[in-house]
Scaffold this motif. Structure first.
Motif, PDB file in Angstrom:
ATOM      1  N   SER A 100      58.186  49.057  17.076  1.00 16.27           N
ATOM      2  CA  SER A 100      56.897  48.475  16.700  1.00 16.27           C
ATOM      3  C   SER A 100      55.865  49.561  16.431  1.00 16.27           C
ATOM      4  O   SER A 100      55.972  50.693  16.943  1.00 16.27           O
ATOM      5  CB  SER A 100      56.403  47.559  17.837  1.00 16.27           C
ATOM      6  N   TYR A 101      54.846  49.211  15.641  1.00 13.46           N
ATOM      7  CA  TYR A 101      53.707  50.105  15.458  1.00 13.46           C
ATOM      8  C   TYR A 101      52.970  50.336  16.785  1.00 13.46           C
ATOM      9  O   TYR A 101      52.176  51.270  16.901  1.00 13.46           O
ATOM     10  CB  TYR A 101      52.722  49.511  14.449  1.00 13.46           C
ATOM     11  N   ASN A 102      53.222  49.477  17.762  1.00 15.38           N
ATOM     12  CA  ASN A 102      52.557  49.605  19.054  1.00 15.38           C
ATOM     13  C   ASN A 102      53.180  50.666  19.946  1.00 15.38           C
ATOM     14  O   ASN A 102      52.647  50.963  21.020  1.00 15.38           O
ATOM     15  CB  ASN A 102      52.596  48.253  19.789  1.00 15.38           C
ATOM     16  N   ASP A 103      54.302  51.242  19.527  1.00 14.66           N
ATOM     17  CA  ASP A 103      55.009  52.206  20.378  1.00 14.66           C
ATOM     18  C   ASP A 103      54.212  53.486  20.646  1.00 14.66           C
ATOM     19  O   ASP A 103      54.127  53.919  21.811  1.00 14.66           O
ATOM     20  CB  ASP A 103      56.369  52.553  19.767  1.00 14.66           C
ATOM     21  N   PRO A 104      53.629  54.155  19.622  1.00 16.81           N
ATOM     22  CA  PRO A 104      52.891  55.396  19.910  1.00 16.81           C
ATOM     23  C   PRO A 104      51.747  55.219  20.911  1.00 16.81           C
ATOM     24  O   PRO A 104      51.663  56.000  21.874  1.00 16.81           O
ATOM     25  CB  PRO A 104      52.394  55.829  18.523  1.00 16.81           C
ATOM     26  N   PRO A 105      50.858  54.203  20.739  1.00 16.48           N
ATOM     27  CA  PRO A 105      49.806  54.056  21.754  1.00 16.48           C
ATOM     28  C   PRO A 105      50.354  53.683  23.129  1.00 16.48           C
ATOM     29  O   PRO A 105      49.764  54.053  24.151  1.00 16.48           O
ATOM     30  CB  PRO A 105      48.904  52.947  21.192  1.00 16.48           C
ATOM     31  N   SER A 106      51.486  52.982  23.162  1.00 15.54           N
ATOM     32  CA  SER A 106      52.095  52.646  24.452  1.00 15.54           C
ATOM     33  C   SER A 106      52.581  53.904  25.160  1.00 15.54           C
ATOM     34  O   SER A 106      52.398  54.061  26.378  1.00 15.54           O
ATOM     35  CB  SER A 106      53.259  51.667  24.247  1.00 15.54           C
ATOM     36  N   LEU A 107      53.191  54.823  24.412  1.00 15.31           N
ATOM     37  CA  LEU A 107      53.622  56.090  24.991  1.00 15.31           C
ATOM     38  C   LEU A 107      52.425  56.912  25.465  1.00 15.31           C
ATOM     39  O   LEU A 107      52.450  57.496  26.555  1.00 15.31           O
ATOM     40  CB  LEU A 107      54.429  56.891  23.969  1.00 15.31           C
ATOM     41  N   ALA A 108      51.389  56.968  24.638  1.00 18.45           N
ATOM     42  CA  ALA A 108      50.194  57.735  25.002  1.00 18.45           C
ATOM     43  C   ALA A 108      49.575  57.200  26.290  1.00 18.45           C
ATOM     44  O   ALA A 108      49.110  57.975  27.137  1.00 18.45           O
ATOM     45  CB  ALA A 108      49.179  57.695  23.868  1.00 18.45           C
ATOM     46  N   ALA A 109      49.580  55.875  26.439  1.00 18.72           N
ATOM     47  CA  ALA A 109      48.998  55.268  27.635  1.00 18.72           C
ATOM     48  C   ALA A 109      49.902  55.428  28.849  1.00 18.72           C
ATOM     49  O   ALA A 109      49.421  55.549  29.980  1.00 18.72           O
ATOM     50  CB  ALA A 109      48.738  53.779  27.382  1.00 18.72           C
ATOM     51  N   ALA A 110      51.211  55.465  28.633  1.00 17.77           N
ATOM     52  CA  ALA A 110      52.157  55.467  29.752  1.00 17.77           C
ATOM     53  C   ALA A 110      52.393  56.844  30.346  1.00 17.77           C
ATOM     54  O   ALA A 110      52.525  56.987  31.570  1.00 17.77           O
ATOM     55  CB  ALA A 110      53.491  54.860  29.305  1.00 17.77           C
ATOM     56  N   LEU A 111      52.474  57.864  29.498  1.00 24.71           N
ATOM     57  CA  LEU A 111      52.807  59.199  29.996  1.00 24.71           C
ATOM     58  C   LEU A 111      51.561  59.920  30.509  1.00 24.71           C
ATOM     59  O   LEU A 111      50.488  59.809  29.903  1.00 24.71           O
ATOM     60  CB  LEU A 111      53.495  60.030  28.916  1.00 24.71           C
ATOM     61  N   PRO A 112      51.698  60.680  31.593  1.00 18.81           N
ATOM     62  CA  PRO A 112      50.517  61.279  32.227  1.00 18.81           C
ATOM     63  C   PRO A 112      49.983  62.538  31.568  1.00 18.81           C
ATOM     64  O   PRO A 112      48.961  63.063  32.007  1.00 18.81           O
ATOM     65  CB  PRO A 112      51.033  61.594  33.646  1.00 18.81           C
ATOM     66  N   ARG A 113      50.657  63.055  30.519  1.00 18.90           N
ATOM     67  CA  ARG A 113      50.147  64.251  29.856  1.00 18.90           C
ATOM     68  C   ARG A 113      49.925  63.958  28.378  1.00 18.90           C
ATOM     69  O   ARG A 113      50.543  63.035  27.817  1.00 18.90           O
ATOM     70  CB  ARG A 113      51.095  65.437  30.034  1.00 18.90           C
ATOM     71  N   PRO A 114      49.043  64.698  27.710  1.00 22.64           N
ATOM     72  CA  PRO A 114      48.780  64.447  26.285  1.00 22.64           C
ATOM     73  C   PRO A 114      50.038  64.608  25.448  1.00 22.64           C
ATOM     74  O   PRO A 114      50.877  65.480  25.716  1.00 22.64           O
ATOM     75  CB  PRO A 114      47.730  65.507  25.929  1.00 22.64           C
TER      76      PRO A 114
END
Length: 214
Positions: free
Chosen positions: A44-58
């Motif tokens: 999904s197009y929602n995957d990149p923001p989901s990863l950004a929100a989930a992982l603790p580092r940039p």
């Protein structure tokens, strides 16, 4: 310039938890510093923001060049740590990723090269394997489920449950013969299997363990 990444990630975390249910497992597996290749399935197009929100580092993302036109749109993506590359993960993409890794950044790669039309893992592309062999950076496998349940236009208000599973980082072995096509295929298989391990059977597709002959 990445001025919008921090505020954007904070906003995503707030929205995903207030207007949805984002479940994250394995945050403790993310190396806190140093070069890192984050590999994930893409549904999904929602995957990149989901990863950004989930992982603790940039995280740094590689996006197809077409996304950066017109100029204002390009500025927006650059501000969100997205860097333009050719969509086939060719030489320019490899160089861009290696440059980011040389600066100890965490680079996200979707090895399938596109969103899966069936929401299941499809055959991976060799670019991720060559990047892993060339850089020898740790690889972090991630499985994403549920982001296909809401359209990207409703991203701030998902109103559903979705999950990000983070596996243990690994480094592929140095194979005899150097960075050959055969070696790349072996490393790619390893990467895709590690991603599959973070997914329910219904999302594993080409890499379902029930069909694994080995």
């Amino acid at each position: 310039m990445t001025v919008l990444y921090g505020p954007g990630r904070t906003l995503a975390r707030i929205c995903f938890n207030a207007f949805g249910r984002m479940e994250v497992t394995g945050r403790e597996n993310v190396p806190p510093y140093g070069p890192l290749i984050v590999v994930a399935n893409h549904i999904s197009y929602n995957d990149p923001p989901s990863l950004a929100a989930a992982l603790p580092r940039p995280l740094s993302f590689l996006g197809k060049q077409e996304l950066f036109v017109p100029q204002a749109k390009g500025w927006l993506f650059n501000s969100l740590r997205v860097y333009p590359v050719d969509r086939s993960f060719g030489v320019s993409a490899l160089r861009a990723a290696l440059d980011l890794l040389s600066r100890d950044e965490a680079v996200v790669v979707f090895p399938e090269g596109q969103r899966s039309p069936e929401m299941k893992l499809i055959k991976g592309m060799a670019g991720a394997a060559y990047l892993a062999m060339k850089s020898q950076a740790p690889i972090l496998p991630v499985g994403i489920t549920g982001t296909e349940k809401f359209p990207h236009q409703r991203m701030p208000f998902p109103m559903c449950r979705f999950q990000v599973n983070i596996g243990l980082p690994f480094t592929p072995p140095v194979l005899e013969g150097g960075q050959t096509r055969v070696a790349a295929e072996a490393v790619l298989e390893m990467i895709m299997r590690r991603i599959a391990m973070q997914l329910p059977e219904g999302y594993r597709g080409e890499y379902g363990f029930s069909t694994n002959k080995h």
